[in-house]
Design an enzyme around this catalytic site. Structure first.
Site, PDB file in Angstrom:
ATOM      1  N   ASP A  67      -8.651  -5.125  -6.002  1.00 33.93           N
ATOM      2  CA  ASP A  67      -8.583  -3.785  -5.414  1.00 33.93           C
ATOM      3  C   ASP A  67      -9.624  -2.845  -6.013  1.00 33.93           C
ATOM      4  O   ASP A  67     -10.291  -3.173  -6.992  1.00 33.93           O
ATOM      5  CB  ASP A  67      -7.170  -3.199  -5.584  1.00 33.93           C
ATOM      6  CG  ASP A  67      -6.619  -3.363  -7.009  1.00 33.93           C
ATOM      7  OD1 ASP A  67      -7.401  -3.679  -7.920  1.00 33.93           O
ATOM      8  OD2 ASP A  67      -5.415  -3.183  -7.197  1.00 33.93           O
ATOM      9  N   ASN A 136       6.425  -0.171 -10.493  1.00 30.73           N
ATOM     10  CA  ASN A 136       7.242  -0.186  -9.276  1.00 30.73           C
ATOM     11  C   ASN A 136       7.194  -1.528  -8.553  1.00 30.73           C
ATOM     12  O   ASN A 136       7.668  -1.648  -7.427  1.00 30.73           O
ATOM     13  CB  ASN A 136       6.803   0.943  -8.326  1.00 30.73           C
ATOM     14  CG  ASN A 136       5.362   0.776  -7.864  1.00 30.73           C
ATOM     15  OD1 ASN A 136       4.714  -0.229  -8.169  1.00 30.73           O
ATOM     16  ND2 ASN A 136       4.860   1.752  -7.123  1.00 30.73           N
ATOM     17  N   HIS A 138       4.364  -3.198  -7.737  1.00 30.48           N
ATOM     18  CA  HIS A 138       3.196  -3.470  -6.899  1.00 30.48           C
ATOM     19  C   HIS A 138       2.338  -4.583  -7.498  1.00 30.48           C
ATOM     20  O   HIS A 138       2.295  -4.782  -8.708  1.00 30.48           O
ATOM     21  CB  HIS A 138       2.386  -2.201  -6.589  1.00 30.48           C
ATOM     22  CG  HIS A 138       1.579  -1.621  -7.699  1.00 30.48           C
ATOM     23  ND1 HIS A 138       1.422  -0.254  -7.880  1.00 30.48           N
ATOM     24  CD2 HIS A 138       0.845  -2.192  -8.680  1.00 30.48           C
ATOM     25  CE1 HIS A 138       0.630  -0.040  -8.905  1.00 30.48           C
ATOM     26  NE2 HIS A 138       0.269  -1.193  -9.414  1.00 30.48           N
ATOM     27  N   GLU A 143       1.897  -1.335  -2.565  1.00 26.20           N
ATOM     28  CA  GLU A 143       3.007  -0.526  -3.040  1.00 26.20           C
ATOM     29  C   GLU A 143       4.309  -0.928  -2.328  1.00 26.20           C
ATOM     30  O   GLU A 143       4.268  -1.550  -1.256  1.00 26.20           O
ATOM     31  CB  GLU A 143       2.708   0.950  -2.756  1.00 26.20           C
ATOM     32  CG  GLU A 143       1.456   1.487  -3.459  1.00 26.20           C
ATOM     33  CD  GLU A 143       1.697   1.838  -4.925  1.00 26.20           C
ATOM     34  OE1 GLU A 143       2.477   1.145  -5.609  1.00 26.20           O
ATOM     35  OE2 GLU A 143       1.080   2.811  -5.388  1.00 26.20           O
TER      36      GLU A 143
HETATM   37  C1  GLP Z   1      -3.082  -0.949 -11.374  1.00 23.87           C
HETATM   38  C2  GLP Z   1      -3.713  -2.163 -10.685  1.00 23.87           C
HETATM   39  C3  GLP Z   1      -2.762  -3.339 -10.665  1.00 23.87           C
HETATM   40  C4  GLP Z   1      -2.177  -3.562 -12.049  1.00 23.87           C
HETATM   41  C5  GLP Z   1      -1.414  -2.331 -12.461  1.00 23.87           C
HETATM   42  C6  GLP Z   1      -0.684  -2.456 -13.776  1.00 23.87           C
HETATM   43  O1  GLP Z   1      -2.221  -0.299 -10.530  1.00 23.87           O
HETATM   44  N1  GLP Z   1      -4.133  -1.873  -9.346  1.00 23.87           N
HETATM   45  O2  GLP Z   1      -3.449  -4.486 -10.198  1.00 23.87           O
HETATM   46  O3  GLP Z   1      -1.356  -4.688 -12.054  1.00 23.87           O
HETATM   47  O4  GLP Z   1      -2.364  -1.278 -12.556  1.00 23.87           O
HETATM   48  O5  GLP Z   1      -1.503  -2.100 -14.833  1.00 23.87           O
HETATM   49  P1  GLP Z   1      -1.155  -2.382 -16.343  1.00 23.87           P
HETATM   50  O6  GLP Z   1      -1.441  -3.806 -16.579  1.00 23.87           O
HETATM   51  O7  GLP Z   1      -2.095  -1.469 -17.095  1.00 23.87           O
HETATM   52  O8  GLP Z   1       0.270  -2.023 -16.554  1.00 23.87           O
END
Ligand code: GLP
Length: 241
Positions: A67, A136, A138, A143
């Site tokens: 993304d 959440n 995702h 989402e």
């Molecule tokens: C962002 C990314 C996700 C990732 C999430 C969690 O939202 N788009 O792909 O999994 O962050 O991040 P973290 O690993 O810092 O908790």
């Protein structure tokens, strides 16, 4: 689903890097799916170590990221393009022209989404896809919703995601409101998926995703249907299983 519980983030990174290393070593043209966020960082550090130790050669590797934010330029310090350059791409011998992220600021976003899907198909599909999980549930930026989106698409980020991402920006105002993300179908078409989750604050969503009902309100729950998923947890994330 194979669930592995390890002591800490460093061990998680080494385990996940070993799974990616197997693909780099065994495939003629490895196609790796990468993720951003803090969870993949120990994996990237371990992959860089394997490169420096002359174990891994990335010259033949193609990559696709999950993304990218809409509304900030690729050169922005918080873009996922910058994240990948800083944390992996410039530290190994990967050919940058084969490292793909969605061009979230394309003039025609729908066309860009279709072309991203086509580029993945043309590369032969993703051999191994790395995933983190949002608080959440995702994956990528898919989402919680009433449907599982199939293809790469543009999404509005939820308040909880905007809140979680505020730590990276000077103020909440500056956090992008939209992103372009691989769809759930895009992710599920990967031949192997590795989900890495760290920390006690993710224990509840870990339980919901791995042991709860498969519903689009918990996007990661769909991973229960994939035939080749490895979930790499630390003790905190695994504490409610
Ligand atoms: C962002 C990314 C996700 C990732 C999430 C969690 O939202 N788009 O792909 O999994 O962050 O991040 P973290 O690993 O810092 O908790």
């Amino acid at each position: 689903m194979k669930i592995v519980v390890l002591k800490d983030k460093k061990a998680q990174g080494q385990a996940v890097a070993a799974l990616f290393a197997a693909d780099v070593l065994t495939n003629q043209h490895p196609v790796l799916g990468f993720a951003t966020g803090s969870s993949p960082l120990p994996t990237y550090a371990a992959l860089i170590d394997l490169y420096k130790a002359n174990v891994l050669d990335f010259s033949n590797v193609t990559t696709f990221n999950l993304d990218e934010y809409v509304g900030i330029p690729a050169a922005h310090e918080q873009s996922y393009y910058t994240f990948m350059r800083e944390n992996l791409f410039t530290k190994v011998n990967v050919d940058l022209s084969r490292c793909h992220l969605p061009n979230a600021n394309a003039a025609d976003p729908a066309l860009e989404c279709r072309q991203y899907e086509q580029a993945i198909t043309k590369a032969g599909g993703i051999d191994i896809q790395l995933l983190g999980i949002g608080l959440n549930g995702h994956i990528g930026f898919n989402e919680p919703s009433d449907v599982f989106p199939d293809q790469t698409n543009v999404v509005a980020l939820t308040d909880s995601t905007i809140e979680a991402n505020t730590r990276f920006f000077a103020s909440r105002q500056e956090v992008p409101r939209y992103a372009m993300t691989m769809g759930i179908g895009t992710i599920l078409r990967a031949k192997k998926i590795v989900l890495v989750i760290s920390g006690k604050d993710k224990a509840e969503i870990t339980k919901a995703a791995l042991q709860g009902p498969i519903v689009p309100q918990v996007p990661a729950s769909i991973l229960q249907t994939h035939h080749n998923v490895v979930v790499v947890l630390d003790e905190g994330a695994a504490s409610l299983l």
